[in-house]
Design a protein around this motif. Sequence first.
Motif, mmCIF file in Angstrom:
data_model
loop_
_atom_site.group_PDB
_atom_site.id
_atom_site.type_symbol
_atom_site.label_atom_id
_atom_site.label_comp_id
_atom_site.label_asym_id
_atom_site.label_seq_id
_atom_site.Cartn_x
_atom_site.Cartn_y
_atom_site.Cartn_z
ATOM 1 N N ALA A 91 0.828 -1.206 0.000
ATOM 2 C CA ALA A 91 0.000 0.000 0.000
ATOM 3 C C ALA A 91 0.864 1.258 0.000
ATOM 4 N N ARG A 131 -6.467 4.360 -2.322
ATOM 5 C CA ARG A 131 -7.201 4.544 -1.072
ATOM 6 C C ARG A 131 -8.355 3.539 -0.968
ATOM 7 N N ARG A 132 -9.125 3.404 -2.046
ATOM 8 C CA ARG A 132 -10.246 2.472 -2.012
ATOM 9 C C ARG A 132 -9.762 1.024 -1.869
ATOM 10 N N GLU A 133 -8.641 0.659 -2.526
ATOM 11 C CA GLU A 133 -8.157 -0.718 -2.497
ATOM 12 C C GLU A 133 -7.673 -1.133 -1.109
ATOM 13 N N TYR A 134 -7.055 -0.220 -0.379
ATOM 14 C CA TYR A 134 -6.467 -0.592 0.909
ATOM 15 C C TYR A 134 -7.240 -0.058 2.120
ATOM 16 N N LEU A 135 -7.934 1.089 1.968
ATOM 17 C CA LEU A 135 -8.584 1.711 3.125
ATOM 18 C C LEU A 135 -10.099 1.787 3.009
ATOM 19 N N GLY A 136 -10.666 1.511 1.832
ATOM 20 C CA GLY A 136 -12.106 1.583 1.661
ATOM 21 C C GLY A 136 -12.839 0.489 2.437
ATOM 22 N N LYS A 137 -14.161 0.541 2.420
ATOM 23 C CA LYS A 137 -14.970 -0.420 3.173
ATOM 24 C C LYS A 137 -14.666 -1.863 2.768
ATOM 25 N N SER A 138 -14.377 -2.061 1.486
ATOM 26 C CA SER A 138 -14.050 -3.408 1.000
ATOM 27 C C SER A 138 -12.545 -3.576 0.812
ATOM 28 N N GLY A 139 -11.756 -2.664 1.367
ATOM 29 C CA GLY A 139 -10.316 -2.701 1.182
ATOM 30 C C GLY A 139 -9.628 -3.765 2.011
ATOM 31 N N SER A 140 -8.320 -3.922 1.790
ATOM 32 C CA SER A 140 -7.536 -4.976 2.429
ATOM 33 C C SER A 140 -7.433 -4.791 3.938
#
Length: 345
Positions: free
Chosen positions: A12, A29-38
């Motif tokens: 990240a 941001r969406r990939e790691y911190l979003g609701k469905s992120g890692s």
Amino acid sequence: MLDQISQIRADAAQRVQTAATMTDLDAARREYLGKSGSIPALRRGLGALPADDRRTVGAAIHEALQTLTAAVEAREQELLDAEPALDTPLDVTLPGLPTGTGGLHPTIQLMYDLDDAFAALNFDRYTGPEISSELYEFDNLNFPPEHPARESMDTFWLAGMEGRSAGERLALRPHLTGASVRYMREHEPPFRFVYPGRVYRNETTDARHERAFYQYEVLLVDEKVPITAGKALVDTILATTFGHPVTTRMRTGFFPFVEPGFEIDMQCQVCGGEGCRTCHQVGWLEIMPGGVPHPNVLRAGGLDPDRWTGFYVNVGLDRLVMMRYGIDDVRLMHSADLRYLRQFA
């Protein structure tokens, strides 16, 4: 689990640091911190861990979340600082954009036009106070004590004027005529002067009346002044306004400050004398009073009426502007409507 957190954290950080645009950064941001992120996915898996491991893994996830959030915010600020203010590069060799031009209000423009016309006839220009007194606005102008113009229904008296009179009773000037006495007391005859300015009346506003409006006064005083000299003053005002001779008529009228007095009408320039809203369908517009200064006014100015005489006219500038430009409502003059004002810029 801790190794997985470390790997996600390193990946990240690399994605965030190499994001070249705001779009790339938002995707990271969406990939790691979003609701469905890692990172949130790891947090949701804490419940499946043994109780002894939850505290350690939870602390590592929280630290990774804070570190990545701070990294995203820092990178976002860097991208914003580096982003150009213009959509396209600035070409400094191009010519500049033209600046907008302002213009005079049509009433002020007409005032200046009349000033120039009368300056060519060797007339002086006089300026007086907008706050005047009963002495100058009524007493010196031969208004009887019971004249209705002295009442608050017509004149804006200053607060606290009850029980006062003459020079101690102050008001917003209801006309310019009081300046004639001021001028006569300050200068030696013969006189030729104009006196433009704003006046105030306690009136109901409509298409032809306003509470605050502009007047333009002209006074000529000499030992011998024929009525034809007064007609020349009227002709000068109207020819300057419209650029051509204007049909006028003079009717006998009564004003306390002149004797004899005249009501001076001009043919309506909006309808050409056919009748319209501006002239109340009669084809004529009462444009100015005029006449020979009353002997009592000359005496108030320190002159001997047996030696000196003259001619006076006072015109409503706003009404002349209405005629000049074909405007049918005087309220537009003081509306501050830019759509109206831009037509004269």
